[in-house]
Design a protein around this motif. Sequence first.
Motif, mmCIF file in Angstrom:
data_model
loop_
_atom_site.group_PDB
_atom_site.id
_atom_site.type_symbol
_atom_site.label_atom_id
_atom_site.label_comp_id
_atom_site.label_asym_id
_atom_site.label_seq_id
_atom_site.Cartn_x
_atom_site.Cartn_y
_atom_site.Cartn_z
ATOM 1 N N UNK A 86 -2.031 -15.322 -6.619
ATOM 2 C CA UNK A 86 -2.292 -13.965 -7.242
ATOM 3 C C UNK A 86 -3.518 -12.982 -6.933
ATOM 4 N N UNK A 87 -4.777 -13.592 -6.999
ATOM 5 C CA UNK A 87 -5.677 -12.891 -6.693
ATOM 6 C C UNK A 87 -5.538 -12.072 -4.798
ATOM 7 N N UNK A 88 -5.111 -13.002 -4.104
ATOM 8 C CA UNK A 88 -4.963 -12.466 -2.875
ATOM 9 C C UNK A 88 -3.689 -11.202 -2.828
ATOM 10 N N UNK A 89 -2.669 -11.591 -3.368
ATOM 11 C CA UNK A 89 -1.813 -10.272 -3.189
ATOM 12 C C UNK A 89 -2.395 -9.083 -4.145
ATOM 13 N N UNK A 90 -2.880 -9.407 -5.203
ATOM 14 C CA UNK A 90 -3.502 -8.228 -5.905
ATOM 15 C C UNK A 90 -4.426 -7.438 -5.520
ATOM 16 N N UNK A 91 -5.213 -8.366 -4.546
ATOM 17 C CA UNK A 91 -6.486 -7.573 -3.884
ATOM 18 C C UNK A 91 -5.605 -6.480 -2.696
ATOM 19 N N UNK B 41 -2.837 -5.581 -2.555
ATOM 20 C CA UNK B 41 -1.983 -4.464 -3.270
ATOM 21 C C UNK B 41 -2.751 -3.325 -3.657
ATOM 22 N N UNK B 42 -4.106 -3.641 -4.279
ATOM 23 C CA UNK B 42 -5.075 -2.611 -4.638
ATOM 24 C C UNK B 42 -5.696 -1.830 -3.204
ATOM 25 N N UNK B 43 -5.700 -2.573 -2.340
ATOM 26 C CA UNK B 43 -6.331 -2.105 -1.098
ATOM 27 C C UNK B 43 -5.250 -1.272 -0.442
ATOM 28 N N UNK B 44 -4.048 -1.653 -0.323
ATOM 29 C CA UNK B 44 -3.261 -0.890 0.636
ATOM 30 C C UNK B 44 -1.700 -0.859 0.137
ATOM 31 N N UNK B 45 -1.341 -1.195 -1.050
ATOM 32 C CA UNK B 45 -0.032 -1.418 -1.431
ATOM 33 C C UNK B 45 0.880 -2.318 -0.718
ATOM 34 N N UNK B 46 2.024 -1.883 -0.521
ATOM 35 C CA UNK B 46 2.923 -3.059 -0.029
ATOM 36 C C UNK B 46 2.498 -3.348 1.490
ATOM 37 N N UNK B 47 1.747 -2.498 2.189
ATOM 38 C CA UNK B 47 1.264 -2.863 3.554
ATOM 39 C C UNK B 47 0.018 -3.780 3.251
ATOM 40 N N UNK B 48 -0.819 -3.664 2.385
ATOM 41 C CA UNK B 48 -1.885 -4.545 1.888
ATOM 42 C C UNK B 48 -1.593 -5.768 1.483
ATOM 43 N N UNK C 59 1.379 -7.287 2.639
ATOM 44 C CA UNK C 59 1.759 -8.002 3.717
ATOM 45 C C UNK C 59 0.423 -8.565 4.729
ATOM 46 N N UNK C 60 -0.601 -7.609 4.660
ATOM 47 C CA UNK C 60 -1.721 -8.100 5.477
ATOM 48 C C UNK C 60 -2.535 -9.280 4.644
#
Length: 159
Positions: free
Chosen positions: A110-115, A117-124, A126-127
């Motif tokens: 949860x946290x990793x994908x939310x961070x 998402x907040x930082x770079x949308x879909x690209x974020x 993926x990163x």
Amino acid sequence: MAELINAMFDPGLDYEDLDWVRQSWPGKLVVKGIQSTEDARDVVKHGADAVLLSNHGGRQLDRAPTPLELLPRVRDEIQEEAEIWLDGGILSGADIVAAIARGADACLIGRAYLYGLMAGGERGVRRAVDILRTEIVRTMQLLGVRSTAELRPEHVTLR
């Protein structure tokens, strides 16, 4: 927001409700919020395909059992009758490796994908997933294992 949260968490739910969901839902049934071996055993008995060990990130239940510590006892209790998923405290790929080594079948990030998402949308997102994947591979290399099937509880030390 507090009113919404209070409305979402219904302490009146019981195993009859779970039986009804199981009868109504033909797909995989995952029950989240499991915090004891007894709860894990009971929800599996009532049709859960997976138990999701969670203390809801520890924010609301900071005195609840840590999912990673509870994990081996739940695995011993339910054996292979159901999958065990882990939620809470997954901040790195090494945390995912530790969870798998201790008996988890899957982890929520949860946290990793939310961070991401907040930082770079879909690209974020993926990163964030790429970072976790890299950390998983590096951790396994350092442990000297070639696959998750080789991971064992002795690969993990809890502080």
